[in-house]
Structure formats: structure tokens, C-alpha cells
Enzyme design. Structure first.
Site, mmCIF file in Angstrom:
data_model
loop_
_atom_site.group_PDB
_atom_site.id
_atom_site.type_symbol
_atom_site.label_atom_id
_atom_site.label_comp_id
_atom_site.label_asym_id
_atom_site.label_seq_id
_atom_site.Cartn_x
_atom_site.Cartn_y
_atom_site.Cartn_z
ATOM 1 N N GLY A 11 0.834 -1.196 0.000
ATOM 2 C CA GLY A 11 0.000 0.000 0.000
ATOM 3 C C GLY A 11 0.880 1.261 0.000
ATOM 4 O O GLY A 11 2.106 1.178 -0.095
ATOM 5 N N ALA A 62 -4.920 -2.169 5.771
ATOM 6 C CA ALA A 62 -6.195 -1.606 6.220
ATOM 7 C C ALA A 62 -7.196 -1.644 5.084
ATOM 8 O O ALA A 62 -6.824 -1.799 3.915
ATOM 9 C CB ALA A 62 -6.008 -0.162 6.685
ATOM 10 N N ASP A 104 -7.842 10.359 11.058
ATOM 11 C CA ASP A 104 -8.601 11.537 11.510
ATOM 12 C C ASP A 104 -10.108 11.242 11.548
ATOM 13 O O ASP A 104 -10.856 11.949 12.199
ATOM 14 C CB ASP A 104 -8.326 12.725 10.573
ATOM 15 C CG ASP A 104 -8.602 12.386 9.115
ATOM 16 O OD1 ASP A 104 -8.243 11.276 8.687
ATOM 17 O OD2 ASP A 104 -9.183 13.220 8.397
ATOM 18 N N TYR A 127 -16.303 3.452 8.225
ATOM 19 C CA TYR A 127 -14.837 3.350 8.188
ATOM 20 C C TYR A 127 -14.235 3.908 9.493
ATOM 21 O O TYR A 127 -13.400 3.260 10.134
ATOM 22 C CB TYR A 127 -14.297 4.125 6.970
ATOM 23 C CG TYR A 127 -12.810 4.365 6.995
ATOM 24 C CD1 TYR A 127 -11.914 3.356 6.660
ATOM 25 C CD2 TYR A 127 -12.288 5.605 7.362
ATOM 26 C CE1 TYR A 127 -10.547 3.580 6.684
ATOM 27 C CE2 TYR A 127 -10.923 5.837 7.393
ATOM 28 C CZ TYR A 127 -10.053 4.826 7.046
ATOM 29 O OH TYR A 127 -8.690 5.047 7.084
ATOM 30 N N LYS A 131 -12.009 2.025 12.410
ATOM 31 C CA LYS A 131 -10.650 2.454 12.781
ATOM 32 C C LYS A 131 -10.590 2.729 14.291
ATOM 33 O O LYS A 131 -9.611 2.373 14.950
ATOM 34 C CB LYS A 131 -10.236 3.710 11.994
ATOM 35 C CG LYS A 131 -10.045 3.505 10.500
ATOM 36 C CD LYS A 131 -8.978 2.465 10.141
ATOM 37 C CE LYS A 131 -7.568 2.932 10.387
ATOM 38 N NZ LYS A 131 -6.572 1.916 9.910
ATOM 39 N N TRP A 152 -5.493 12.478 5.092
ATOM 40 C CA TRP A 152 -5.290 12.888 3.689
ATOM 41 C C TRP A 152 -3.982 12.321 3.122
ATOM 42 O O TRP A 152 -3.159 13.051 2.552
ATOM 43 C CB TRP A 152 -5.275 14.409 3.572
ATOM 44 C CG TRP A 152 -6.528 15.143 3.925
ATOM 45 C CD1 TRP A 152 -7.526 14.732 4.761
ATOM 46 C CD2 TRP A 152 -6.923 16.454 3.465
ATOM 47 N NE1 TRP A 152 -8.503 15.699 4.847
ATOM 48 C CE2 TRP A 152 -8.153 16.764 4.062
ATOM 49 C CE3 TRP A 152 -6.337 17.384 2.608
ATOM 50 C CZ2 TRP A 152 -8.814 17.960 3.831
ATOM 51 C CZ3 TRP A 152 -6.989 18.588 2.387
ATOM 52 C CH2 TRP A 152 -8.215 18.869 2.979
HETATM 53 N N1 LIG Z 1 -5.363 6.834 2.626
HETATM 54 C C1 LIG Z 1 -5.704 7.823 3.452
HETATM 55 O O1 LIG Z 1 -6.086 8.932 3.039
HETATM 56 C C2 LIG Z 1 -5.602 7.630 4.941
HETATM 57 C C3 LIG Z 1 -5.988 8.670 5.780
HETATM 58 C C4 LIG Z 1 -5.890 8.469 7.159
HETATM 59 C C5 LIG Z 1 -5.406 7.263 7.658
HETATM 60 N N2 LIG Z 1 -5.046 6.278 6.806
HETATM 61 C C6 LIG Z 1 -4.545 5.017 7.373
HETATM 62 O O2 LIG Z 1 -3.186 4.879 6.978
HETATM 63 C C7 LIG Z 1 -2.862 3.493 6.860
HETATM 64 C C8 LIG Z 1 -2.142 3.244 5.546
HETATM 65 O O3 LIG Z 1 -3.015 3.637 4.492
HETATM 66 P P1 LIG Z 1 -2.632 3.457 2.958
HETATM 67 O O4 LIG Z 1 -3.277 4.584 2.210
HETATM 68 O O5 LIG Z 1 -1.161 3.215 2.845
HETATM 69 O O6 LIG Z 1 -3.438 2.111 2.640
HETATM 70 P P2 LIG Z 1 -3.508 1.331 1.243
HETATM 71 O O7 LIG Z 1 -2.693 2.026 0.216
HETATM 72 O O8 LIG Z 1 -4.954 1.069 0.992
HETATM 73 O O9 LIG Z 1 -2.746 -0.029 1.598
HETATM 74 C C9 LIG Z 1 -3.318 -1.042 2.366
HETATM 75 C C10 LIG Z 1 -2.602 -2.329 2.007
HETATM 76 O O10 LIG Z 1 -3.162 -3.381 2.797
HETATM 77 C C11 LIG Z 1 -3.341 -4.494 1.933
HETATM 78 N N3 LIG Z 1 -4.332 -5.434 2.462
HETATM 79 C C12 LIG Z 1 -5.661 -5.496 2.183
HETATM 80 N N4 LIG Z 1 -6.215 -6.520 2.838
HETATM 81 C C13 LIG Z 1 -5.223 -7.126 3.535
HETATM 82 C C14 LIG Z 1 -5.171 -8.275 4.376
HETATM 83 N N5 LIG Z 1 -6.276 -8.968 4.656
HETATM 84 N N6 LIG Z 1 -3.975 -8.625 4.904
HETATM 85 C C15 LIG Z 1 -2.857 -7.927 4.624
HETATM 86 N N7 LIG Z 1 -2.841 -6.855 3.815
HETATM 87 C C16 LIG Z 1 -4.019 -6.448 3.293
HETATM 88 C C17 LIG Z 1 -3.792 -3.863 0.635
HETATM 89 O O11 LIG Z 1 -3.704 -4.783 -0.430
HETATM 90 P P3 LIG Z 1 -4.737 -4.623 -1.658
HETATM 91 O O12 LIG Z 1 -4.460 -3.299 -2.275
HETATM 92 O O13 LIG Z 1 -4.391 -5.797 -2.526
HETATM 93 O O14 LIG Z 1 -6.114 -4.693 -1.062
HETATM 94 C C18 LIG Z 1 -2.791 -2.724 0.529
HETATM 95 O O15 LIG Z 1 -1.562 -3.157 -0.029
HETATM 96 C C19 LIG Z 1 -4.184 2.735 7.027
HETATM 97 O O16 LIG Z 1 -4.283 2.261 8.349
HETATM 98 C C20 LIG Z 1 -5.238 3.781 6.808
HETATM 99 O O17 LIG Z 1 -6.449 3.495 7.492
HETATM 100 C C21 LIG Z 1 -5.116 6.421 5.457
#
Ligand SMILES: NC(=O)c1ccc[n+]([C@@H]2O[C@H](COP(=O)([O-])OP(=O)(O)OC[C@H]3O[C@@H](n4cnc5c(N)ncnc54)[C@H](OP(=O)(O)O)[C@@H]3O)[C@@H](O)[C@H]2O)c1
Length: 291
Positions: A11, A62, A104, A127, A131, A152
Site C-alpha cells: 500500500g 487496512a 482523523d 470506516y 478504525k 489525507w
Molecule cells: N489513505 C488515506 O487517506 C488515509 C488517511 C488516514 C489514515 N489512513 C490510514 O493509513 C494506513 C495506511 O493507508 P494506505 O493509504 O497506505 O493504505 P492502502 O494504500 O490502501 O494499503 C493497504 C494495504 O493493505 C493491503 N491489504 C488489504 N487486505 C489485507 C489483508 N487482509 N492482509 C494484509 N494486507 C491487506 C492492501 O492490499 P490490496 O491493495 O491488494 O487490497 C494494501 O496493499 C491505514 O491504516 C489507513 O487506514 C489512510
């Protein structure tokens, strides 16, 4: 050497940690994603703990699609809440610390000053609820660890607002972007560096919650303007209100995080969002006049 198991390593955050890994030779980083380690599978987790015997875990896995989570509640809860309990239980059993990432979206988005870690939580989306419950599971079951809430998130990897805007900016005649949602972008490389720097200074002992985003405050509209400006894309962008954009799930009006605690405890310097956006565009080779 400190051995750290990374979950969800493909991710945005996981790949950003992979990018920085050569700069942290004192860490033995083991990168896994769902194909190798599905964190919703209790037995697979046990096998991974036995196989790697890590000192610590960084959980980057996630369910991050806010709108899909509203419909696909079983899987969102499984990944963001139940799997966090599983990891936390194993972390406890194997005497391993855990860095878990939260959002957030645990807040109600109605604030008027940056949220501190102790502010009351009140998620308004499914969501956000998953979290927040993941945070509870982590605090209840893991012995040592950090919860880091961020907002973000964007990067040169995967899908995010910056990459969507670049694509739309080059294919549309005009864009409409909301101006009444205020927050702070977070470049995943900065978050990855902050986590690795924190761990380099002091490994988790007990529980701590921290907020991390870039410095500064903006709206999605101003963020979009800056992306186009830096990328040299000339397109009219019209500011619109959230009520005029059909979000399937409501979005927070205000999601600025106060980062005083992480800066104080770990003495880290956080770049301004505009400087980090420039870095990301450079990585994407989208910076105007670059190369
Ligand atoms: N993105 C945002 O804007 C945002 C904002 C605030 C907080 N966050 C938090 O920041 C963290 C990192 O976010 P990110 O944007 O880097 O997330 P991301 O790009 O969606 O990456 C999540 C990774 O987890 C993998 N995954 C899915 N199901 C899984 C499973 N069962 N076991 C193991 N891996 C699995 C996904 O694979 P697939 O792609 O193949 O499903 C993906 O590689 C998360 O906790 C998120 O909630 C994100």
C-alpha cells in the site's frame, strides 16, 4: 539488529517504508502483503510470528476505501478491527511491539481547532468506526505500541487525490473541487520517515497515541490548485460546497491534527504540505520545469 514485520507492504505507506528502507540499515525489515500474510487469518498470523520472530510489527494493512466500507461492512470491520485484535494478541504472546496506523476519521469533523490525541472521538462513518474500534483492540490487547493517526494520505504509489487530480487535470476542461473541507495532506514518505525515526530513537514501551500529518492547513480546493500550479497544468477549478458534491459517505468539515506531542516526544521536524507535495510530484516526474 531490530527485526520488524511490515503488513500491507504494497500500500501507500508500506511502499514508502520500502523506499526508505536502505536509509535504515539497523532495521531488518520483512515486507509482507495479503498474498503472503493475510492479517484476517489467525493461523497465517501465528505462522508469520513463528517464522520471522519479529521484535516489532508495523501494521500498514487496512480497508481504506471509505465509501466501500459503508456497504461492505463485514470486510471493513474484519480488516480494520478484528485483524487488529489478532495482531495485538500475537504481539502480546510473542512479546512484540506494534505500530498501528489510525485516522482523523475517528473524530466527528466538526472541530474548530486542531485535534489533540485526547480529544473525544466520535466517528461519523463506518470506516471511522472500524478504525476507532481497531484502536480499542490495540490498546486492550497489545502490551507495547504506538497508534499513529494521520489524514489525507497521498504518495507516488496507489490511488490518491494527487494522482487523481493530475489525471483529471490533463483530461477534463474544468474541475469542481470542494472548499469547505479543511485538513492537512500527509505525504506517505514523511509518515514513513517519522515512524522509522521514532523507532530509531526509542522502541515503544507501553501505549502512546500520536497525531501526524504535514504542517499547514488547506482545503481540497486549495490543494488541487497547488497540484495544478506545481505540475504546470492550466485548468479552471471551481470551488464548490460539499452539499453540491455527491459523496456517498459524508466527509469531515475539519480534520486538522495537532502534532505537538509527536514533535515534543521525538524531536522530529515535519515538512510543510506544499514542500512535500513538490517532492511527490518530483518523484512522479510531474513537477513543472523538472528535468
Ligand atoms: N489513505 C488515506 O487517506 C488515509 C488517511 C488516514 C489514515 N489512513 C490510514 O493509513 C494506513 C495506511 O493507508 P494506505 O493509504 O497506505 O493504505 P492502502 O494504500 O490502501 O494499503 C493497504 C494495504 O493493505 C493491503 N491489504 C488489504 N487486505 C489485507 C489483508 N487482509 N492482509 C494484509 N494486507 C491487506 C492492501 O492490499 P490490496 O491493495 O491488494 O487490497 C494494501 O496493499 C491505514 O491504516 C489507513 O487506514 C489512510
Amino acid at each position: 539488529m531490530t527485526k520488524i514485520l511490515i503488513t500491507g507492504a504494497n500500500g501507500q505507506l508500506g511502499r514508502s517504508i520500502q523506499k526508505l528502507a536502505p536509509q535504515y540499515p539497523s532495521f531488518d525489515l520483512v515486507f509482507t502483503d495479503v498474498d503472503e500474510l493475510n492479517i484476517t487469518d489467525y493461523d497465517q498470523l501465528e505462522m508469520a510470528f513463528n517464522r520471522y520472530n519479529p521484535d516489532g510489527i508495523i501494521n500498514c494493512a487496512a480497508y481504506t476505501d471509505v465509501d466501500k466500507a459503508q456497504e461492505d461492512q463485514f470486510n471493513a470491520e474484519m480488516l480494520n478491527t478484528t485483524a487488529v485484535r489478532y495482531i495485538s494478541e500475537y504481539a502480546h504472546r510473542f512479546n512484540t511491539w506494534l505500530v498501528h496506523i489510525s485516522s482523523d476519521y475517528v473524530f466527528d469533523g466538526q472541530g474548530f481547532r486542531p485535534y489533540v490525541e485526547t480529544d473525544p472521538t466520535k466517528p461519523f462513518s463506518f470506516y471511522g468506526k472500524t478504525k476507532l474500534e481497531g484502536e480499542y483492540e490495540m490498546r486492550e490487547n497489545a502490551e507495547d505500541g504506538f497508534i499513529i493517526r494521520t489524514s489525507w494520505l497521498y504518495s507516488e504509489f496507489g490511488h490518491n487525490f494527487v494522482k487523481t487530480m493530475l489525471k483529471l487535470g490533463r483530461s477534463k476542461e474544468e474541475l469542481h473541487v470542494v472548499f469547505d473541507q479543511v485538513g492537512t495532506p500527509t505525504y506517505a514518505t514523511d509518515l514513513a520517515r517519522a515512524i522509522l525515526d521514532m523507532l530509531s530513537k526509542r522502541l515503544p514501551s507501553g501505549h502512546q497515541t500520536y497525531h501526524f500529518s504535514n504542517e499547514g492547513v488547506t482545503s481540497w480546493y486549495d490543494f488541487a490548485l497547488e497540484i495544478m500550479e506545481l505540475a504546470g497544468i492550466s485548468i479552471p477549478i471551481k470551488p464548490i460546497e460539499s452539499k453540491d458534491y455527491p459523496f456517498p459517505t459524508p466527509r469531515p468539515h475539519y480534520s486538522v491534527l495537532n502534532k505537538a506531542k509527536i514533535k515534543r516526544d521525538y524531536n522530529i521536524t515535519i515538512p510543510h504540505w506544499k514542500a512535500s507535495l513538490r517532492e511527490c510530484l518530483k518523484e512522479l516526474s510531474d513537477l513543472k520545469g523538472d528535468g
